[in-house]
Design an enzyme around this catalytic site. Structure first.
Site, short mmCIF file in Angstrom:
data_model
loop_
_atom_site.label_atom_id
_atom_site.label_comp_id
_atom_site.label_asym_id
_atom_site.label_seq_id
_atom_site.Cartn_x
_atom_site.Cartn_y
_atom_site.Cartn_z
N ARG A 159 2.84 6.32 5.44
CA ARG A 159 2.82 4.96 4.93
C ARG A 159 2.15 3.97 5.88
NH1 ARG A 159 6.63 7.66 2.65
NH2 ARG A 159 6.70 8.51 4.74
N THR A 160 2.62 3.94 7.14
CA THR A 160 2.17 2.89 8.06
C THR A 160 0.67 3.02 8.33
OG1 THR A 160 4.36 3.09 9.05
CG2 THR A 160 2.74 1.78 10.25
N1 CP Z 1 8.20 3.87 7.18
C1 CP Z 1 7.32 4.54 7.97
O1 CP Z 1 7.09 4.17 9.13
O2 CP Z 1 6.75 5.64 7.39
P1 CP Z 1 5.64 6.55 8.08
O3 CP Z 1 6.31 7.27 9.23
O4 CP Z 1 5.16 7.48 7.01
O5 CP Z 1 4.56 5.64 8.60
#
Ligand code: CP
Length: 310
Positions: free
Chosen positions: A59-60
């Site tokens: 996501r990030t």
């Molecule tokens: N929420 C979050 O940080 O997801 P990721 O680890 O996929 O970036």
């Protein structure tokens, strides 16, 4: 106010309430743009941003890259697993080499607490913390609070429960700072082994009773059990965790009110959250959080670009 009080986003701890409100009002504008057919604006044309990820992310990383591209920045992506870090290069050497190629901003995720602060002290570029160990994940907390504000129109006086693995979570600490700065009441709930000792000194309530805490709150932010950070056994089994601390429809149906459910992801479905809850069209705002993440990150990058690091 039209400028942030800081040249870097290292943690919510360093932001003022006015900073957060400025990020939100800027994100409101970017959110409108993101819902247009043409989503790109020229705001960061001629700015080069390096995304440096020493830890996995879905996501990030995608959200920052999209935010940068929507702002017309030039983007370089660096993943530690395919770099000269594997040959023993230090963090500072790695980043200085990237900066020698005239990079203006660095977005970094690192497994060590304080790595982004260290970087900000040693380089001449804006630094954005995309998660440092178990310390802070400021853009996650901003998008979480923004999503609550989007649904309720306010944070002031709201009762927010953070449920799950608090001790290993950078999302928890950033959420605590962010929500309290915006006037919300925060309670933590989970097994005693997963709640840090003396965390009440930050002004939060602590409870080990899930059902009573769900009855107390307006919003619950469910945190992932971070199995990769756990060196010891903090609870007997995942099945037992799901039974005693997992968020299920059975638990939500016992409440005589509507509850909004957040989760920063990635989710362990069937452990801290039941699939029926995660996918529930009325309770869950999990995909809205992801959507809001792009607007929030656009706002952060846009505002920091106006505050060059000395
Ligand atoms: N929420 C979050 O940080 O997801 P990721 O680890 O996929 O970036």
């Amino acid at each position: 106010m039209s400028a942030l009080s800081v040249p870097h986003l290292l943690g919510i701890k360093h932001l003022t309430r006015e900073d957060i409100e400025l990020i939100f009002s800027t994100a409101d504008n970017f959110s409108t743009i993101l819902n247009r057919r043409i989503k790109k604006v020229p705001s960061l044309r001629d700015i080069t941003i390096a995304n440096i990820f020493f830890e996995n992310s879905t996501r990030t990383r995608i959200s920052f890259e999209l935010a940068e591209k929507r702002l017309s920045a030039d983007v370089v992506n660096f993943s530690a697993s395919s770099s000269s870090v594997k040959k023993g290069e230090t963090l500072l050497d790695t980043v200085n080499n990237i900066l020698a190629m005239k990079v203006d901003m660095v977005v970094m995720r690192h497994p060590h607490v304080g790595a982004c602060d260290f970087l900000a002290q040693h380089i001449k570029a804006n630094v954005v913390n995309a998660g440092d160990g178990t310390h802070e994940h400021p853009t996650q907390a901003l998008l979480d609070a923004f999503s609550i504000r989007q649904k309720y129109g306010k944070l002031e006086g709201m009762k927010i429960l953070i449920l799950g693995d608090i001790v290993h979570s950078r999302v928890a600490l950033s959420n605590i700072y962010c929500l309290q700065k915006l006037g919300a009441k925060v309670r933590l709930c989970g097994p005693p082994t997963l709640i840090p000792k003396n965390i009440e000194s930050l002004g939060v309530e602590v409870s080990y009773n899930v059902d009573e805490s769900l009855a107390w709150c307006d919003v619950v932010n469910v945190l992932r059990i971070q199995l990769e950070r756990q060196k010891d056994s903090y609870f007997p089994s995942l099945r037992e965790y799901a039974r005693y601390f997992g968020l299920s429809m059975e638990r939500l149906n016992k409440l005589d009110k509507h509850l909004t459910v957040l989760h920063p992801g990635p989710m362990n479905r069937g452990v801290e959250i039941e699939s029926k809850v995660a996918d529930h069209p009325n309770h869950s705002v999990i995909l809205h959080q992801v959507e809001n993440g792009v607007a929030i990150r656009m706002a952060v990058l846009y505002l920091l670009a106006a505050n060059p690091s000395d």
